[in-house]
Scaffold this motif. Structure first.
Motif, PDB file in Angstrom:
ATOM      1  N   VAL A   1      33.613  62.947  49.527  1.00 16.47           N
ATOM      2  CA  VAL A   1      33.124  63.442  50.816  1.00 16.47           C
ATOM      3  C   VAL A   1      34.073  63.089  51.957  1.00 16.47           C
ATOM      4  CG1 VAL A   1      30.708  63.366  50.112  1.00 16.47           C
ATOM      5  CG2 VAL A   1      31.768  61.302  51.063  1.00 16.47           C
ATOM      6  N   LEU A   2      34.077  63.942  52.953  1.00 17.96           N
ATOM      7  CA  LEU A   2      34.883  63.687  54.151  1.00 17.96           C
ATOM      8  C   LEU A   2      34.211  62.584  54.958  1.00 17.96           C
ATOM      9  CD1 LEU A   2      37.236  64.714  56.023  1.00 17.96           C
ATOM     10  CD2 LEU A   2      35.459  66.036  57.217  1.00 17.96           C
ATOM     11  N   PHE A   3      34.966  61.492  55.196  1.00 13.91           N
ATOM     12  CA  PHE A   3      34.389  60.393  55.963  1.00 13.91           C
ATOM     13  C   PHE A   3      35.427  59.804  56.905  1.00 13.91           C
ATOM     14  CE2 PHE A   3      33.244  55.776  56.321  1.00 13.91           C
ATOM     15  CZ  PHE A   3      32.175  55.976  57.178  1.00 13.91           C
ATOM     16  N   PRO A   4      35.462  60.281  58.159  1.00 16.69           N
ATOM     17  CA  PRO A   4      36.436  59.747  59.115  1.00 16.69           C
ATOM     18  C   PRO A   4      36.074  58.327  59.534  1.00 16.69           C
ATOM     19  CG  PRO A   4      34.952  61.301  60.207  1.00 16.69           C
ATOM     20  CD  PRO A   4      34.588  61.306  58.742  1.00 16.69           C
ATOM     21  N   SER A   5      37.098  57.496  59.732  1.00 15.99           N
ATOM     22  CA  SER A   5      36.870  56.149  60.263  1.00 15.99           C
ATOM     23  C   SER A   5      37.829  55.945  61.439  1.00 15.99           C
ATOM     24  CB  SER A   5      37.105  55.112  59.172  1.00 15.99           C
ATOM     25  OG  SER A   5      38.433  55.202  58.713  1.00 15.99           O
ATOM     26  N   PRO A   6      37.520  55.023  62.354  1.00 19.90           N
ATOM     27  CA  PRO A   6      38.317  54.921  63.577  1.00 19.90           C
ATOM     28  C   PRO A   6      39.721  54.371  63.353  1.00 19.90           C
ATOM     29  CG  PRO A   6      36.463  53.357  63.599  1.00 19.90           C
ATOM     30  CD  PRO A   6      36.330  54.152  62.358  1.00 19.90           C
ATOM     31  N   LYS A   7      40.691  54.979  64.033  1.00 18.99           N
ATOM     32  CA  LYS A   7      42.091  54.565  63.949  1.00 18.99           C
ATOM     33  C   LYS A   7      42.533  54.062  65.324  1.00 18.99           C
ATOM     34  CE  LYS A   7      46.076  56.931  61.907  1.00 18.99           C
ATOM     35  NZ  LYS A   7      46.378  58.352  61.576  1.00 18.99           N
ATOM     36  N   GLU A   8      42.170  54.796  66.372  1.00 21.04           N
ATOM     37  CA  GLU A   8      42.530  54.383  67.727  1.00 21.04           C
ATOM     38  C   GLU A   8      41.388  54.741  68.680  1.00 21.04           C
ATOM     39  OE1 GLU A   8      46.210  56.087  69.117  1.00 21.04           O
ATOM     40  OE2 GLU A   8      46.116  54.940  70.981  1.00 21.04           O
ATOM     41  N   ARG A   9      40.994  53.749  69.515  1.00 22.11           N
ATOM     42  CA  ARG A   9      39.915  54.016  70.481  1.00 22.11           C
ATOM     43  C   ARG A   9      40.326  53.411  71.819  1.00 22.11           C
ATOM     44  NH1 ARG A   9      35.357  50.816  68.981  1.00 22.11           N
ATOM     45  NH2 ARG A   9      37.052  49.350  68.640  1.00 22.11           N
ATOM     46  N   VAL A  10      40.491  54.238  72.810  1.00 23.67           N
ATOM     47  CA  VAL A  10      40.840  53.764  74.156  1.00 23.67           C
ATOM     48  C   VAL A  10      39.862  54.369  75.152  1.00 23.67           C
ATOM     49  CG1 VAL A  10      42.605  53.731  75.974  1.00 23.67           C
ATOM     50  CG2 VAL A  10      43.293  53.640  73.546  1.00 23.67           C
ATOM     51  N   LEU A  11      39.315  53.509  76.004  1.00 26.53           N
ATOM     52  CA  LEU A  11      38.479  53.987  77.114  1.00 26.53           C
ATOM     53  C   LEU A  11      38.875  53.151  78.325  1.00 26.53           C
ATOM     54  CD1 LEU A  11      36.095  55.567  78.344  1.00 26.53           C
ATOM     55  CD2 LEU A  11      34.576  53.772  77.478  1.00 26.53           C
ATOM     56  N   GLU A  12      39.436  53.814  79.339  1.00 26.11           N
ATOM     57  CA  GLU A  12      39.959  53.037  80.476  1.00 26.11           C
ATOM     58  C   GLU A  12      39.915  53.851  81.760  1.00 26.11           C
ATOM     59  OE1 GLU A  12      44.001  52.182  79.293  1.00 26.11           O
ATOM     60  OE2 GLU A  12      44.533  54.298  79.221  1.00 26.11           O
ATOM     61  N   MET A  13      39.999  53.123  82.875  1.00 28.93           N
ATOM     62  CA  MET A  13      40.238  53.741  84.179  1.00 28.93           C
ATOM     63  C   MET A  13      41.080  52.737  84.959  1.00 28.93           C
ATOM     64  SD  MET A  13      36.510  53.267  85.924  1.00 28.93           S
ATOM     65  CE  MET A  13      35.782  51.626  86.043  1.00 28.93           C
ATOM     66  N   ALA A  14      41.511  53.129  86.165  1.00 24.51           N
ATOM     67  CA  ALA A  14      42.398  52.248  86.934  1.00 24.51           C
ATOM     68  C   ALA A  14      41.803  50.848  87.007  1.00 24.51           C
ATOM     69  CB  ALA A  14      42.590  52.824  88.337  1.00 24.51           C
ATOM     70  N   GLY A  15      42.525  49.865  86.496  1.00 21.15           N
ATOM     71  CA  GLY A  15      42.098  48.471  86.611  1.00 21.15           C
ATOM     72  C   GLY A  15      41.029  48.042  85.617  1.00 21.15           C
ATOM     73  N   TYR A  16      40.711  48.875  84.640  1.00 21.35           N
ATOM     74  CA  TYR A  16      39.647  48.508  83.707  1.00 21.35           C
ATOM     75  C   TYR A  16      39.895  49.116  82.331  1.00 21.35           C
ATOM     76  CZ  TYR A  16      35.121  48.532  81.354  1.00 21.35           C
ATOM     77  OH  TYR A  16      34.122  48.388  80.434  1.00 21.35           O
ATOM     78  N   ARG A  17      39.706  48.285  81.313  1.00 22.57           N
ATOM     79  CA  ARG A  17      39.770  48.793  79.950  1.00 22.57           C
ATOM     80  C   ARG A  17      38.537  48.298  79.191  1.00 22.57           C
ATOM     81  NH1 ARG A  17      44.823  50.122  76.291  1.00 22.57           N
ATOM     82  NH2 ARG A  17      43.732  50.353  74.335  1.00 22.57           N
ATOM     83  N   ALA A  18      37.809  49.210  78.581  1.00 25.74           N
ATOM     84  CA  ALA A  18      36.577  48.837  77.878  1.00 25.74           C
ATOM     85  C   ALA A  18      36.904  48.005  76.644  1.00 25.74           C
ATOM     86  CB  ALA A  18      35.805  50.090  77.482  1.00 25.74           C
ATOM     87  N   LYS A  19      36.011  47.049  76.307  1.00 26.26           N
ATOM     88  CA  LYS A  19      36.256  46.153  75.164  1.00 26.26           C
ATOM     89  C   LYS A  19      36.063  46.851  73.818  1.00 26.26           C
ATOM     90  CE  LYS A  19      33.367  42.855  76.496  1.00 26.26           C
ATOM     91  NZ  LYS A  19      32.596  41.631  76.686  1.00 26.26           N
TER      92      LYS A  19
END
Ligand SMILES: [Zn+2]
Length: 747
Positions: free
Chosen positions: A107-125
Motif C-alpha cells: 500500500v501507498l504510505f507516505p511518511s514525513p521527510k521535511e516539515r517547515v512552518l515559519e514566519m518572520a522571527g518564528y519557526r514552529a517546533k
C-alpha cells in the motif's frame, strides 16, 4: 418478550428497597421470558453454559501485559515493530488452536521527510518532546506529526482563520466578504472529520491548510493536561489521515481492487483521494503565535477557542511559509487472519476485527481494543480445548494500516469480495476501548439481537447489565420527546454507521451486516493520535485495570458464539423497517425546513433587514438570493417503506417457529446484500442504500445518502432521480425478507 426496563419498572412499584434489589436481580441476567434469539430452549441452555465456560477461561491480567508489550515501540503500518506484534499475535492464535496466517498487501504510505512552518522571527517546533514523567511515551523511530496523504508543497501566503473549516463556516466567511483564495487557512480540529478541512479549503481556493487542537475542544479548558491530568498539553499534536475517504477508503492507488504485488496501480498524480493542498497538523503551542498575527474582524462567539488572545478571522499582515515533503513509498500491510472452521456450516462466516497499527505507540488507539479481541480469541481457544466447536466458521482479524485509511481491512475485503458476498453472515468491529458506557452502532437487522446480548453482560463498575447502564445514560442525555420514545421501545436504538474504522468496507462496499461497538465516556480524553497515547497514560486515565477491555471480550464472545451456534440466524427486520421508516420521514421534513429557511432569508435580503452575523461595523458582501425550494415527490419511497414494514412483520410472526436450514440462513444473509445499489452518485465504491459516511461530514453518517445529500446540496434533479432508485432497493430488501419468510413458514 419483556424488556429489562419493564421488568425493573414492575418491581419499582413495590417499594424503593425492592427497586434497589431489582438492580441486583437484573445483574443476574436473562429471564425465562427472554428466550435466546435463534436458539431452541434446549440449545439456549447449552449456549448459556458455553458462555459461562468462556468467562471462566479468560483472565483480566493478560490485557495490561499485552498492552505494555504491544505499545513498547512505534507500530505504524510497515514498521519493524508492527511486524513483531503481528508475528507475536500470530503465534498466540496458533497456540490457541486457530488456523492463522499473515496476509500481506502493498500500500501507498507516505511518511514525513521535511516539515517547515515559519514566519518572520518564528519557526514552529512541530515536535512532541519526551516527558520524564512518562518513560512509556518515548518513541524513537515514531512518525513525526503529519497528515497522511497531504501532497508535497511549498507555499507562502497570508493566514485566515476558518473555525472548524466546515462548509457552513465558509458561508460565514462569505457573508463577511473574506476570501481564502491564495491564502493558507488555519482551522481547529473538531466540528467534522479532519479530511473535510483541506478538501473544503481547496474548493474555496486556499493553497495550504494548518489544523491545530484548540484547548477549548482538546486541552487545558477541558481539564489538567498531561502528565498532570489526561488532557492534551501544549505540544500534543493529533496526527491523522486526510485521504478523501468519503470517495473510497483503502490504498489510494488500487481503488476497488486488492493491493497485491501485481495489482494495477494508478499513477500518484491520478490518485483521486490524495488531498489537494499541503496540510499540516500542529499543537496549540505552535498555533498561538500564528493566531496572534491575525487581523480583520473579530471572530464570532462560537468561533472562539480558549487561547489567551482575541480571535480574529484575518487575514494576518504577516506571510506564513509552509513547506512539506514526504517519502511516497509503498509499504507492506500485514493482516493477521485466524480461523476456526465451522463443524456444521463451514461456509457461513462470522467475522471479528480490530486494527493493531497505531500512529505512534497507540496504547488506547487501537491496542486497548486489540488486546480485548486477543483475550476473546484466547477464550474461544480455551473452549476449543474443551471439545466445543462452533457450528459456523469464526474468523478473527487484526488489521494493519487502519490509521492511514482503513488499508488492511479494505484491501482484504476487496481481495475476497466474491467469497465474502457468498459466505459472510456478519462482521463485528471494535477499536479504542475506555471506561464507561456501552455503545454500539450498525445494521438494524441485528439491533434486537445485540440488545439481547447486552442484557447478559455485567458492567464492572456499577454491576448493572451493560444494557441498563447504557439506557440510563441515554435517558439522562435525551430530550423529553426522545425520552418518551426510548421508554416506549423495548430495544435501545443502535446508531447508524458512517466511517472511521474497519467496518466500512464490509458494510458499505459489500453489504455485510456489521456492528461497531465499544465502551467509553468516563475517561479523560486528550492524547488521541499523539505520542502521549502511551501505556502510562492509558493505565492512569483511560481504564487503569483494563476492566472494560475484559468486558469487551465478554460481549464479543457472546455475539460471536451466538451467531456461530444459533439454530436460525438471529436477524429481525421490524426494527430495521421502523428505522428506515424514520429516516424516510425525515426527508420531506428536511425539504420543508429548507423551503421555509430559504424564503425567510430571501425576504430579509430583499427587505435589507438581514441581521449582521457579527461585527456590524464592517462592510458586508451582498448575500445571493437562493432559488426557491421546489416540491419533491416522495410517493414511491413511502410506498416501498410501507411494503417493507409489512414484510418485516410477517417474518417476525414466523421467526420464532422457524427450523434451522441452510436455505433459511442463506436467505437471511442475503438481506443486507439486497440493500446494495449501483453506488452513490460520484462515489460508486459506496453501495449501501441506507448508510454512508457523508461527503462533507467524513466519519459522520448520512442515512438514505443518495437522496439526503442531493437535497442538502440543493440538487433537486438528482434527488428526483435517486428517489425511485432507493425505493427499488427497498423493494429488493422486501423481496429478500419475503423469501426468508416463505422458507421459515414452510417448516
Ligand atoms: Zn483506531
Amino acid at each position: 418478550m419483556g424488556s429489562a426496563l419493564e421488568f425493573k419498572d414492575r418491581r419499582c412499584r413495590l417499594s424503593r428497597v425492592l427497586c434497589l434489589l431489582s438492580a441486583i436481580a437484573l445483574a443476574s441476567f436473562g429471564s425465562s421470558d427472554d428466550p435466546l434469539m435463534g436458539f431452541s430452549p434446549e440449545a439456549a441452555k447449552q449456549q448459556l453454559a458455553t458462555e459461562e465456560k468462556f468467562d471462566s477461561l479468560i483472565v483480566q491480567s493478560d490485557l495490561p501485559i499485552w498492552l505494555k508489550q504491544f505499545s513498547a515501540k512505534p507500530h505504524h503500518v510497515g514498521s519493524p515493530y508492527g511486524l513483531k506484534n503481528a508475528e507475536y499475535a500470530l503465534s498466540l492464535f496458533k497456540q490457541w488452536g486457530f488456523d492463522a496466517e499473515i496476509e500481506r498487501f502493498y500500500v501507498l504510505f507516505p511518511s514525513p521527510k521535511e516539515r517547515v512552518l515559519e514566519m518572520a522571527g518564528y519557526r514552529a517546533k512541530l515536535q512532541e518532546p519526551a516527558l520524564k514523567e512518562d518513560s512509556t511515551s518515548r518513541a524513537p523511530g515514531g512518525l513525526q506529526p503529519y497528515n497522511a496523504y497531504s501532497p508535497d508543497g511549498d507555499v507562502t501566503a497570508k493566514l485566515v482563520y476558518v473555525n472548524y473549516g466546515m462548509p457552513k463556516d465558509y458561508e460565514v466567511l462569505e457573508s463577511e466578504g473574506i476570501s481564502v483564495k491564495g491564502k493558507i487557512v488555519i482551522s481547529r480540529y473538531g466540528g467534522g472529520w479532519r479530511g473535510i478541512k483541506p478538501k473544503v479549503a481547496a474548493e474555496h481556493g486556499a493553497i495550504g491548510c494548518l489544523i491545530y487542537s484548540d484547548p477549548r475542544d482538546d486541552g487545558f479548558y477541558r481539564g489538567d493536561v498531561y502528565p498532570v491530568g489526561g488532557y492534551r498539553n501544549e505540544n500534543g499534536v493529533q496526527r491523522g489521515s486526510i485521504a478523501d475517504m468519503p470517495l473510497f477508503p483503502g490504498d489510494p492507488l488500487t481503488p476497488g481492487e486488492g493491493a497485491s504485488k501485481e495489482a494495477k496501480r494508478l499513477a500518484l498524480k491520478d490518485a483521486p483521494t490524495i488531498a489537494k493542498i499541503p496540510t499540516l497538523p500542529i499543537s496549540y503551542g505552535d498555533a498561538l503565535p500564528l493566531l496572534k498575527t491575525l487581523r480583520g474582524p473579530v471572530a464570532p462567539d462560537d468561533w472562539r477557542g480558549a487561547l489567551p488572545i482575541t480571535y480574529h478571522i484575518g487575514p494576518g499582515d504577516t506571510d506564513v511559509h509552509l513547506k512539506l515533503k514526504f517519502n511516497w513509498q509503498t509499504v507492506e500491510a500485514r493482516d493477521v487472519i485466524a480461523k476456526v472452521k465451522g463443524s456444521e456450516l463451514p461456509d457461513e462466516w462470522i467475522i471479528r476485527g480490530n486494527h493493531y497499527d497505531g500512529w505512534v505507540l497507540g496504547a488506547e488507539d487501537p491496542l486497548s481494543g486489540a488486546v480485548a479481541l486477543m483475550e476473546e480469541a484466547k477464550g474461544i481457544g480455551g473452549l476449543l480445548k474443551t471439545g466445543w466447536r462452533p457450528k459456523r466458521t469464526m474468523i478473527y482479524c487484526l488489521w494493519d494500516g487502519e490509521e492511514p485509511g482503513l488499508l488492511g481491512s479494505t484491501e482484504w475485503v476487496e481481495t475476497h469480495a466474491e467469497e465474502l458476498s457468498k459466505k459472510a453472515v456478519a462482521y463485528l468491529n471494535t477499536d479504542s476501548i475506555g471506561r464507561g458506557f456501552f455503545n454500539v452502532g450498525g445494521s438494524h437487522s441485528l439491533e434486537k439481537f445485540v440488545n439481547q446480548v447486552e442484557r447478559y453482560v455485567i458492567d464492572p463498575e456499577t454491576h448493572l447489565t451493560i444494557a441498563e447502564r447504557a439506557r440510563a445514560q441515554k435517558l439522562v442525555g435525551a430530550s423529553a420527546a426522545d425520552r418518551k420514545e426510548l421508554r416506549a421501545k423495548p430495544d435501545m436504538p443502535i446508531g447508524a454507521l458512517g466511517s472511521g474504522s474497519d467496518f466500512s468496507s464490509f458494510l458499505q462496499h459489500i453489504g455485510i451486516a456489521s456492528f461497531d461497538m465499544g465502551f467509553g465516556g468516563e475517561g479523560g480524553g486528550g492524547v488521541y493520535h499523539s505520542t502521549y497515547d502511551s501505556y502510562d497514560w492509558y493505565t492512569r486515565f483511560a481504564d487503569p485495570k483494563l476492566q472494560y477491555g475484559f468486558t469487551t471480550a465478554q460481549v464479543g464472545a457472546r455475539i460471536m458464539t451466538r451467531l456461530a451456534d444459533a439454530d436460525v440466524l438471529p436477524f429481525e427486520f421490524s426494527n430495521l423497517a421502523e428505522t428506515i421508516d424514520k429516516y424516510a420521514k425525515e426527508l420531506p421534513k428536511l425539504v420543508d425546513t429548507m423551503r421555509d429557511e430559504t424564503a425567510e432569508k430571501n425576504r430579509e435580503i430583499l427587505d435589507g433587514t438581514l441581521k449582521a452575523t457579527f461585527d456590524p461595523l464592517l462592510p458586508k458582501a451582498m448575500p445571493k438570493i437562493k432559488d426557491a425550494v421546489p416540491t419533491v415527490d416522495f410517493t414511491v419511497l413511502t410506498k416501498a417503506v410501507e411494503r417493507l414494514l409489512s414484510s418485516a412483520k410477517k417474518y417476525s410472526a414466523v421467526a420464532g417457529k422457524a427450523k434451522a436450514s441452510v436455505a433459511l440462513d442463506e436467505a437471511l444473509m442475503q438481506t443486507e446484500r439486497s440493500l446494495l445499489g449501483s453506488g452513490l452518485p460520484r462515489r460508486p465504491w459506496y453501495r449501501h442504500a441506507i448508510y454512508a459516511p457523508g461527503f462533507y461530514t467524513g466519519y459522520g453518517v448520512k442515512t438514505l445518502p443518495a437522496i439526503r445529500e442531493a437535497l442538502e446540496e440543493r440538487n433537486w434533479s438528482e434527488a428526483t432521480q435517486q428517489i425511485p432508485l432507493v425505493a427499488a432497493t427497498l423493494d429488493h430488501l422486501a423481496d429478500a425478507i419475503e423469501k426468508a419468510t416463505a422458507i421459515a413458514a414452510r417448516m
